[in-house]
Write a protein that holds these residues in place. Structure first.
Motif, PDB file in Angstrom:
ATOM      1  N   ILE A 126     -11.887   0.453  14.936  1.00  0.00           N
ATOM      2  CA  ILE A 126     -10.575   0.652  14.298  1.00  0.00           C
ATOM      3  C   ILE A 126     -10.770   0.311  12.835  1.00  0.00           C
ATOM      4  CG2 ILE A 126      -8.184  -0.131  14.131  1.00  0.00           C
ATOM      5  CD1 ILE A 126      -8.347  -0.906  17.086  1.00  0.00           C
ATOM      6  N   GLU A 127     -10.599   1.291  11.979  1.00  0.00           N
ATOM      7  CA  GLU A 127     -10.788   1.068  10.543  1.00  0.00           C
ATOM      8  C   GLU A 127      -9.505   1.431   9.809  1.00  0.00           C
ATOM      9  OE1 GLU A 127     -14.298   2.330   7.657  1.00  0.00           O
ATOM     10  OE2 GLU A 127     -12.820   3.951   7.837  1.00  0.00           O
ATOM     11  N   ILE A 128      -9.023   0.518   8.970  1.00  0.00           N
ATOM     12  CA  ILE A 128      -7.806   0.772   8.200  1.00  0.00           C
ATOM     13  C   ILE A 128      -8.104   0.491   6.727  1.00  0.00           C
ATOM     14  CG2 ILE A 128      -5.424   0.050   7.773  1.00  0.00           C
ATOM     15  CD1 ILE A 128      -5.031  -0.314  10.666  1.00  0.00           C
ATOM     16  N   ALA A 178       0.828  -1.208   0.000  1.00  0.00           N
ATOM     17  CA  ALA A 178       0.000   0.000   0.000  1.00  0.00           C
ATOM     18  C   ALA A 178       0.859   1.252   0.000  1.00  0.00           C
ATOM     19  CB  ALA A 178      -0.904   0.004   1.226  1.00  0.00           C
ATOM     20  N   LYS A 179       0.403   2.260  -0.727  1.00  0.00           N
ATOM     21  CA  LYS A 179       1.074   3.562  -0.764  1.00  0.00           C
ATOM     22  C   LYS A 179       0.256   4.640  -0.062  1.00  0.00           C
ATOM     23  CE  LYS A 179       4.530   2.019  -3.096  1.00  0.00           C
ATOM     24  NZ  LYS A 179       5.828   1.835  -2.407  1.00  0.00           N
ATOM     25  N   ASN A 180      -1.029   4.372   0.139  1.00  0.00           N
ATOM     26  CA  ASN A 180      -1.912   5.316   0.825  1.00  0.00           C
ATOM     27  C   ASN A 180      -2.733   4.545   1.853  1.00  0.00           C
ATOM     28  OD1 ASN A 180      -1.640   7.961  -0.883  1.00  0.00           O
ATOM     29  ND2 ASN A 180      -1.895   6.318  -2.383  1.00  0.00           N
ATOM     30  N   ILE A 181      -2.593   4.909   3.109  1.00  0.00           N
ATOM     31  CA  ILE A 181      -3.280   4.212   4.192  1.00  0.00           C
ATOM     32  C   ILE A 181      -3.989   5.233   5.070  1.00  0.00           C
ATOM     33  CG2 ILE A 181      -3.022   2.644   6.149  1.00  0.00           C
ATOM     34  CD1 ILE A 181      -0.355   1.723   4.915  1.00  0.00           C
ATOM     35  N   THR A 182      -5.256   4.972   5.362  1.00  0.00           N
ATOM     36  CA  THR A 182      -6.049   5.848   6.223  1.00  0.00           C
ATOM     37  C   THR A 182      -6.549   5.045   7.413  1.00  0.00           C
ATOM     38  OG1 THR A 182      -6.763   7.171   4.328  1.00  0.00           O
ATOM     39  CG2 THR A 182      -8.032   7.393   6.359  1.00  0.00           C
ATOM     40  N   ILE A 183      -6.356   5.594   8.612  1.00  0.00           N
ATOM     41  CA  ILE A 183      -6.793   4.932   9.850  1.00  0.00           C
ATOM     42  C   ILE A 183      -7.834   5.803  10.520  1.00  0.00           C
ATOM     43  CG2 ILE A 183      -6.054   3.962  12.056  1.00  0.00           C
ATOM     44  CD1 ILE A 183      -3.285   4.758   9.811  1.00  0.00           C
ATOM     45  N   ASN A 184      -8.974   5.213  10.855  1.00  0.00           N
ATOM     46  CA  ASN A 184     -10.032   5.905  11.592  1.00  0.00           C
ATOM     47  C   ASN A 184     -10.229   5.217  12.938  1.00  0.00           C
ATOM     48  OD1 ASN A 184     -11.179   8.029   9.759  1.00  0.00           O
ATOM     49  ND2 ASN A 184     -11.392   6.256   8.413  1.00  0.00           N
ATOM     50  N   ILE A 185     -10.243   6.009  13.998  1.00  0.00           N
ATOM     51  CA  ILE A 185     -10.378   5.485  15.358  1.00  0.00           C
ATOM     52  C   ILE A 185     -11.570   6.142  16.039  1.00  0.00           C
ATOM     53  CG2 ILE A 185      -9.255   5.236  17.611  1.00  0.00           C
ATOM     54  CD1 ILE A 185      -7.850   3.688  15.376  1.00  0.00           C
ATOM     55  N   GLU A 186     -12.371   5.334  16.718  1.00  0.00           N
ATOM     56  CA  GLU A 186     -13.471   5.864  17.531  1.00  0.00           C
ATOM     57  C   GLU A 186     -13.386   5.288  18.933  1.00  0.00           C
ATOM     58  OE1 GLU A 186     -17.301   5.317  15.735  1.00  0.00           O
ATOM     59  OE2 GLU A 186     -16.701   6.219  13.809  1.00  0.00           O
ATOM     60  N   ASP A 187     -13.597   6.162  19.918  1.00  0.00           N
ATOM     61  CA  ASP A 187     -13.566   5.764  21.334  1.00  0.00           C
ATOM     62  C   ASP A 187     -12.278   5.015  21.667  1.00  0.00           C
ATOM     63  OD1 ASP A 187     -14.375   5.571  23.949  1.00  0.00           O
ATOM     64  OD2 ASP A 187     -15.625   3.798  23.615  1.00  0.00           O
ATOM     65  N   ALA A 188     -11.146   5.609  21.287  1.00  0.00           N
ATOM     66  CA  ALA A 188      -9.810   5.076  21.577  1.00  0.00           C
ATOM     67  C   ALA A 188      -9.612   3.673  21.021  1.00  0.00           C
ATOM     68  CB  ALA A 188      -9.528   5.103  23.074  1.00  0.00           C
ATOM     69  N   GLY A 189     -10.355   3.317  19.972  1.00  0.00           N
ATOM     70  CA  GLY A 189     -10.210   2.014  19.339  1.00  0.00           C
ATOM     71  C   GLY A 189     -11.126   0.951  19.893  1.00  0.00           C
ATOM     72  N   LYS A 190     -11.824   1.242  20.991  1.00  0.00           N
ATOM     73  CA  LYS A 190     -12.727   0.239  21.572  1.00  0.00           C
ATOM     74  C   LYS A 190     -13.995   0.081  20.736  1.00  0.00           C
ATOM     75  CE  LYS A 190     -12.496   2.346  25.551  1.00  0.00           C
ATOM     76  NZ  LYS A 190     -12.749   2.744  26.965  1.00  0.00           N
TER      77      LYS A 190
END
Length: 583
Positions: free
Chosen positions: A55-57, A40-52
């Motif tokens: 966690i979306e990658i 991968a050359k482009n990675i996006t991470i989304n976190i809600e409630d400190a990952g609990k």
């Protein structure tokens, strides 16, 4: 029937998850490494409630077809190695084939993946380690993994997670480390919808350092480089003017893998020699490229610990690289480095200060600056201090020893006072008294001092803003990860407030789950320590007398906030025994 049984697959996976997935940041690390290994050359991470909660990658890597997608959730299923000999030449970040199975066993997990040649993507839903749904979906080439309700079926693990902002800080540090290790990858991290870390595509290493550590660290970078036939040491270290109060600014990579090594960290520290003050740690980014057969990365499931066949050679090479870079670098401090942002117009600040000074002195007599020097005979420096609170304590000052200890006598005792510890305790009690009364005296700054933070430090400030306000430190966002200090407590006088704020942030970050009162006390102790007289400070008679007067009246004078004794008494009888005058 025998008592020994083979555990069900989901139970075995949950046990394995105890080593691989310790906290949300562990999950982010494993999934991020998979995305990088997928090209991968482009990675996006989304976190809600400190990952609990989520966690979306998302990545634009090679993706998987349906067969590989299903098999990837089996324990010890991997595309990285096929035989034991492959462990001697590992080039990828992952290889054990444990991560997805472990994560899926303690969460509700969704994977959407597609290869470039497939017309449709594969969507798989997992719960408690079992496939609940397998269907086709529309998606771009690459992989999206969503981990929801992490540890929902292991409540004990959920219970022992730290506070929300501590877990978020761990995730930020994880993403930051991975982003620094790869120059050709764009990384974006969003926490609860807010941008936390961004490494844009095409950004070189210095630009990445500037993005997370600020212009001061970027300007202080010194390039390192040492080579042998099998080892290459490259990277950057910061000049001694840029330090931290812990090792969180030290990054080390082996063949692109983020590692931790106490021995090699000590090699860096040794390379700085006497250039670092005690308790300060350097900011460094060191890349070790080594023949894969000379390093064992299969030491622990997290793969953060490694073993080297020739660790001593690497130690010597790192130490030499640091020493040579510091010897060749210009280590002169910039007078404006602690105050001005490199992108700001320094001339405008200078003009503003000049105008303020001119206005301040506009009505002053020139005679103030032209009158002759005043001199007088030197007097005996000895003086006596009587404690009003402790009537029994009558101290006669004799002198200052080694610019560190105040020496005197009191009722048949030789008394030695550590000037730093005593002043620290005085300031701590005065600060806490003002905080508890809600009447902290503050000094507004003519020009706000700008303090640059890392994303994790910025998060710590935002989550502890009430602590800073109660302490009399007024902070405001100043763009990016920086904060402007608009006011500080009068009690710390002319000490460098920027360094004090950074030390308080480090203390709050270390404390993690502390209550508001504990955090306040820790922050006050840190501020008192930084603002107090230091060993080596030459104090005049007035300063010593003022310190002793305040010290003898505080509530608990016999230990500093960090537990050290500020005062020691030695009876003259003991001294006579030392000289064999008495047995």
């Amino acid at each position: 029937m025998g008592r020994i049984q083979v555990l069900p697959a989901n139970v075995a996976n949950q046990i394995a998850a105890g080593e691989v997935v310790v906290r949300p940041a562990s999950c982010v690390k494993e999934l991020l490494e998979n995305a990088i290994d997928a090209g991968a050359k482009n990675i996006t991470i989304n976190i809600e409630d400190a990952g609990k909660k989520l966690i979306e990658i998302k990545d634009d890597g090679c993706g998987m077809d349906e067969t590989d997608a299903v098999n990837s959730f089996l324990r010890h299923a991997t595309s990285k190695i096929t035989a034991i000999k492959d462990l001697d030449s590992i080039q990828t970040l992952g290889f054990r084939g444990e991560a997805l199975a472990s994560i899926a066993s303690v969460s509700r997990m969704e994977m959407i993946t597609r290869t470039l040649k497939d017309e449709a993507a594969t969507r798989i839903l997992f719960e408690n380690g079992k496939i609940q749904k397998n269907e086709k979906a529309a998606a771009n080439p690459g992989t999206i993994i969503r981990v929801r309700d992490l540890f929902y079926n292991t409540p004990a693990r959920l219970k022992f997670l730290k506070s929300k902002y501590t877990e978020e800080a761990q995730i930020i540090d994880t993403v930051m480390s991975q982003g620094l290790s790869k120059e050709d990858i764009s990384l974006k991290l969003f926490i609860d919808g807010k941008e936390a870390v961004v490494f844009p595509p095409g950004a070189d290493f210095k630009e990445k350092v500037c993005a997370v550590f600020g212009n001061e660290a970027c300007a202080a970078l010194l390039e390192i480089g040492e080579y042998t036939d099998n080892i290459k040491i490259t990277g950057f270290i910061c000049a001694p003017s840029v330090t931290k109060t812990n090792r969180s600014g030290q990054f080390m990579f082996v063949n692109g893998r983020v590692i931790s090594s106490r021995a090699l960290s000590y090699a860096v520290y040794e390379g700085y020699g006497t250039l670092l003050m005690k308790g300060n740690y350097p900011v460094t980014f060191i890349f070790i490229d080594i023949n894969p057969s000379f390093v064992d990365v299969n030491v622990h499931p997290t793969k953060a610990e490694v073993k080297f066949r020739n660790e001593h050679d690497i130690y010597v090479l790192i130490k030499k690289a640091v020493e040579n870079a510091l010897a060749a670098g210009n280590l002169t401090r910039n007078a404006y480095a602690d105050v001005f942002d490199g992108n700001q117009n320094q001339d405008s600040y200078k003009n503003a200060v000049g105008e303020s000074v001119n206005r301040f002195f506009s009505n002053e007599s020139h005679q103030l600056f032209t009158s002759p020097l005043v001199s007088g005979p030197r007097e005996d420096v000895s003086f006596q201090t009587q404690s009003q609170r402790r009537q029994y304590f009558n101290f006669r000052f004799l002198g200052q020893v080694n610019l560190t200890y105040i020496v005197g006598e009191e009722q048949g005792n030789l008394v030695i006072i550590d000037q730093h510890a005593a002043h620290e305790k005085v300031l701590f009690e005065e600060i806490m008294k003002e905080i508890n009364s809600g009447k902290v005296r503050i000094q507004e700054m003519l020009i706000p001092e700008v303090v640059e933070m890392t994303p994790a430090e910025k998060l710590t400030v935002e989550n502890n803003m009430e602590v800073f306000i109660k302490m009399g430190i007024e902070l405001e966002p100043f763009g990016g990860n920086a904060f402007g200090i608009r006011a500080h407590p009068v009690i710390i006088k002319n000490k460098a407030i920027g360094n004090i704020v950074k030390a308080v942030v480090d203390a709050l970050k270390e404390k993690g789950t502390a209550s508001a009162d504990e955090a306040m006390k820790d922050a006050a102790a840190t501020m008192a320590c930084r603002a107090a007289y230091k060993a080596g400070d030459a104090l005049n008679q007035n300063e010593i007398e003022a310190l002793l007067t305040r010290y003898f009246e505080i509530d608990a004078p016999f230990s500093c906030p960090h537990g050290r004794p500020p005062i020691v008494k030695i009876g003259f009888e003991e001294i006579e025994k030392m000289f064999k005058r008495k047995l």
